[in-house]
Structures are given as structure tokens and as C-alpha cells.
Design a protein around this motif. Structure first.
Motif, PDB file in Angstrom:
ATOM      1  N   GLU A   1       0.762  -0.945  -0.024  1.00  0.00           N
ATOM      2  CA  GLU A   1      -0.023  -0.036   0.061  1.00  0.00           C
ATOM      3  C   GLU A   1       0.796   1.074   0.102  1.00  0.00           C
ATOM      4  O   GLU A   1       0.515   2.116  -0.865  1.00  0.00           O
ATOM      5  N   ILE A   2       1.936   1.237   0.921  1.00  0.00           N
ATOM      6  CA  ILE A   2       2.881   2.536   0.904  1.00  0.00           C
ATOM      7  C   ILE A   2       3.497   2.574  -0.596  1.00  0.00           C
ATOM      8  O   ILE A   2       3.456   3.753  -0.982  1.00  0.00           O
ATOM      9  N   SER A   3       3.851   1.458  -1.140  1.00  0.00           N
ATOM     10  CA  SER A   3       4.896   2.014  -2.465  1.00  0.00           C
ATOM     11  C   SER A   3       3.566   2.341  -3.406  1.00  0.00           C
ATOM     12  O   SER A   3       4.065   2.907  -4.422  1.00  0.00           O
ATOM     13  N   GLU A   4       2.345   1.867  -3.253  1.00  0.00           N
ATOM     14  CA  GLU A   4       1.376   2.506  -4.428  1.00  0.00           C
ATOM     15  C   GLU A   4       0.933   3.926  -3.981  1.00  0.00           C
ATOM     16  O   GLU A   4       1.067   4.706  -4.848  1.00  0.00           O
ATOM     17  N   LYS A   5       0.736   4.103  -2.703  1.00  0.00           N
ATOM     18  CA  LYS A   5       0.443   5.651  -2.229  1.00  0.00           C
ATOM     19  C   LYS A   5       1.856   6.496  -2.582  1.00  0.00           C
ATOM     20  O   LYS A   5       1.536   7.802  -3.016  1.00  0.00           O
ATOM     21  N   TRP A   6       2.847   6.163  -2.195  1.00  0.00           N
ATOM     22  CA  TRP A   6       4.243   7.095  -2.409  1.00  0.00           C
ATOM     23  C   TRP A   6       5.319   6.070  -3.236  1.00  0.00           C
ATOM     24  O   TRP A   6       6.094   5.358  -2.739  1.00  0.00           O
TER      25      TRP A   6
ATOM     26  N   TYR B   1       1.527   6.509   8.153  1.00  0.00           N
ATOM     27  CA  TYR B   1       0.612   5.393   7.683  1.00  0.00           C
ATOM     28  C   TYR B   1       0.803   3.852   8.305  1.00  0.00           C
ATOM     29  O   TYR B   1      -0.205   3.208   8.560  1.00  0.00           O
ATOM     30  N   ALA B   2       1.970   3.557   8.274  1.00  0.00           N
ATOM     31  CA  ALA B   2       2.432   2.265   8.723  1.00  0.00           C
ATOM     32  C   ALA B   2       1.807   1.776   9.961  1.00  0.00           C
ATOM     33  O   ALA B   2       1.181   0.881  10.273  1.00  0.00           O
ATOM     34  N   ILE B   3       2.165   2.651  10.834  1.00  0.00           N
ATOM     35  CA  ILE B   3       1.596   2.218  12.290  1.00  0.00           C
ATOM     36  C   ILE B   3       0.195   2.458  12.485  1.00  0.00           C
ATOM     37  O   ILE B   3      -0.471   1.512  13.166  1.00  0.00           O
ATOM     38  N   GLU B   4      -0.405   3.254  11.902  1.00  0.00           N
ATOM     39  CA  GLU B   4      -1.947   3.506  12.052  1.00  0.00           C
ATOM     40  C   GLU B   4      -2.532   1.926  11.476  1.00  0.00           C
ATOM     41  O   GLU B   4      -3.311   1.427  11.996  1.00  0.00           O
TER      42      GLU B   4
END
Lengths: 153, 77, 153, 77
Positions: free
Chosen positions: C66-71, C110-113
Motif C-alpha cells: 500500500e505504501i509503495s502504491e501511495k508513495w 501510515y504504517a503504524i496506523e
């Protein structure tokens, strides 16, 4: 024990992190600034950082003080390296410990923004075919108020 | 006697990191003007100044034994 | 090489950080969650974390995706420890590397949430005079939608 | 045959981390009801479910050989 230091040596990330750990802390945010190879497609070969060390350390301490005023109970340490650095070398380490995670992110972000405003450190970038002091040394633009903005005190 | 410090690009421009001057009881803005006359390539108009390691406004008076540092736009981090 | 792991061993913070460093990165944000001694005045003696390890690692990997898609261009690693932990022990380490600092903070946060929403890990708290699974195990309140919110996919 | 996994407080409550059941072609919601009858203290009404390590809605049908995991509210981090 909080650390606010300018150093010509490699930064020991663990030592910076350990300096802020305390039993009331549940969250530690660490920001590490490294030398990036490409900036807008331009390839950096190395960087050189220069500081006004005695004043820079005072300003780092001041940022730590601002943080503990804005976020009571939050501890911070900041170490910035100077001298010649290669790609992926660590230039700055900020560690912030707080009871809850939100403040650890906020205070860490605050610290890096303040470093870029008030701490007398300068970066010279070396490319394959040139070099330049970063930070508008030639004064093509001025600080809007003639000096960096100083919030909180 | 005051000490004047230069850093980064300004230091390279004038070829000195430190000057000693027999000035005191002078506004920072006047000291800047004087130095810019001495080093025509040097621009200090919008450079911040620190006196004894604290930022100071251009109308501040430089006292004897002060260390005056010109702080061009910083770029740490 | 990104890491998404559940482990019963002490977490090596440096190994997690090093796993995300790359030449295009200029900023590395690290979040470390430690065991806090006091929460709202109540003294914690120790914590125990339990996981559904195989699914938890899949969910951590999913957060990385998700992170690599968002950022785009942002790399991440997440390691969560399970078992019994003492005060100040490290429970979770998140490392995020990005070209610019803003995304490193955003993606780390984002990751911790997301960990707190979708990763099957449970914490049991031990106090001087009691113990309790944290996370509303007794279902006094429900997830508003019956399951954690799943944004972005 | 399906496998049912319990964690954390629910695992302590029923005293088992794993059950094997001869059920399949059954909705998750019906499986939940059946287990709550078997373990009267167990509440699964608002517990999430994963089938083969992916979250699944309550109306999803459990197939033979599926691993069904009940995921009480998570508290990692």
C-alpha cells in the motif's frame, strides 16, 4: 541524556536512539537524513557540510528546548555531521521519544524543519561537472523577513 | 576590536574565514556597508548576522570584543 | 531488501534501517514502539504479544505494498516482536526510506496506523495486580463496520 | 473438515487454540452461531474472521479444508 552535537565523525544511530529512551516513552521516532544520489535527475557525487559549530550546537539545543515546551515530556537528541560525505552517508540523525506516537512524529518533523531554518550549517554539492553551495548563497532571493522565522520564542 | 566570521560561499568569495577590525559602537548595517565597500563582490544585504552566537537585527550596535558572524542562508539537514 | 517479519527475538534496529537505505533515498524515518511503564498512571510490569504469524506477515507485506502504491519510490520494512517484553523493550520497528522527507514521515505514520487496524497481533498487559488483553477483547464495542476499515484496496 | 483458530482472550476463554470440525459449505455467521452455542461464554458477534489468512465477510461460505481464524480486535504496535 539528550545530545545536541555537531561532529566530523560517522554518526552512531543507536547511540542517538538510546539517548532518548526512557520508561515513560512508548514511541521513538527517528529521522535520518542521508546523501541522495539523484536530485531532479542531477547526479550528486559527494557533499560537503560546513557549520559554525559552537553556534550550531546552541541552536540544536534550542530546538530541543522548544520541543520540550511544545510537547511536555518529549525528549529529543539531534546530531549533525560535517565534512565530506559520500552517497548514502548519514548527515543528520534526530531521535524523539514520547509517551504516545503522535507527538513523536510531530516533534521529529518540527526538529528537521527548524534545522533547515535556524541552524548555521551549509551544504556544498559536488556533481560530475560542478559544485555549488546550496541555500541561495548568492542571495538571489532574500528571507521574507530578512532572517529565518522564529516561532515559539 | 571585533572579530568577523564568514562561512560557506561568502568565505570562499572573500578568501578569508575571519577578519579582525578596529570597529565598535557601530550598527550591523553600517558594518555590512563598510565590508561590502572593501569586498565589492560580497553581498551582505540579506545575510543574517549573529553576535556572540545569537541572531541579531541589523540595527543592533556591535560592541568591543564582539564576535560578529555572517550567516548566509542555511542548508543543513 | 524490504523486510516484513514477526519475530520472537530482539529486533535489530540497524538491520531494519539498513534494509531500506538506497541511493535515491535522502530521508529515512524510523518508528520504534517500546514498552511504556506508565499508561494513565497505571504501572505496567511487562507485556506479552501474541500473533497469528503467517497472516500477520502477509498483512505487514500488504501495508508495504500500500505504501509503495501511495508513495511511489518509497521503501519500507516492518518487524514486530512477539512474546514477553519488559519495560523499554522494543516491540515494533518501522523504517521508511524516501527521496524527500515529507513522504518518509507520512508513510511511516501510515504504517503504524495500519498495523493497529489490520495486523493480527494482540497485546496482553501485566500490571502489579492484574492482567488484561488489550483491544476490547470482550467486544464491549464493535468495529463500526464489523471489520477494520480497508482503504486503498 | 475445517480448522478453526482462536487467539488472545478468546483462546484463553475456550481453553483451545485450534478446533477441527466436520463442517463445510456453511456461512461464517452460521459457524459463529454454532460455536457460541458450544461455548456459551464465547462472543463472536463482532469478531472478524479470516479464511486462509485473508479477512472474509460473515456471509462467506466456508469450504472443506479451509482454515478459519477468528480475529478479535487487534492491539499490536
Amino acid at each position: 541524556m539528550e545530545i545536541y552535537k555537531i561532529t566530523a565523525d560517522e554518526i552512531d544511530v543507536n547511540a542517538v536512539i538510546n539517548s532518548v529512551i526512557h520508561p515513560e516513552a512508548g514511541a521513538i521516532n527517528t529521522f535520518i537524513g542521508t546523501v541522495r544520489e539523484f536530485t531532479k535527475g542531477k547526479q550528486t557525487v559527494s557533499l560537503q557540510y560546513e557549520a559554525y559549530p559552537s553556534m550550531a550546537e546552541k541552536q540544536l539545543k534550542r530546538i530541543g528546548h522548544e520541543i520540550s515546551e511544545k510537547w511536555p515530556g518529549v525528549q529529543s537528541s539531534i546530531v549533525h555531521r560535517i565534512g565530506k560525505l559520500a552517497i548514502s552517508d548519514i548527515a543528520v540523525v534526530i531521535a524523539v521519544a514520547s509517551p504516545h506516537r503522535a507527538e513523536s512524529y510531530e516533534a521529529s518533523r518540527y526538529a528537521i524543519e527548524r534545522i533547515k531554518q535556524i541552524v548555521p550549517i551549509w551544504k556544498k554539492e559536488y556533481w560530475v561537472n560542478g559544485q555549488e553551495w546550496i541555500g541561495d548563497q548568492l542571495e538571489k532571493t532574500a528571507y521574507p523577513n530578512g532572517k529565518p522565522e522564529e516561532d515559539s520564542k | 576590536m571585533i572579530t568577523v566570521l564568514f562561512f560557506a560561499g561568502q568565505q570562499e568569495l572573500i578568501g578569508e574565514d575571519k577578519l579582525k577590525r578596529n570597529e565598535s559602537q557601530m550598527k550591523i548595517s553600517d558594518l555590512k556597508t563598510k565590508l561590502m565597500e572593501e569586498y565589492p563582490k560580497l553581498s551582505l544585504q540579506n545575510t543574517m548576522t549573529a553576535i556572540n552566537e545569537e541572531y541579531a537585527e541589523d540595527d543592533r550596535i556591535v560592541e568591543d570584543n564582539d564576535i560578529v558572524a555572517f550567516i548566509p542562508p542555511v542548508s543543513g539537514g
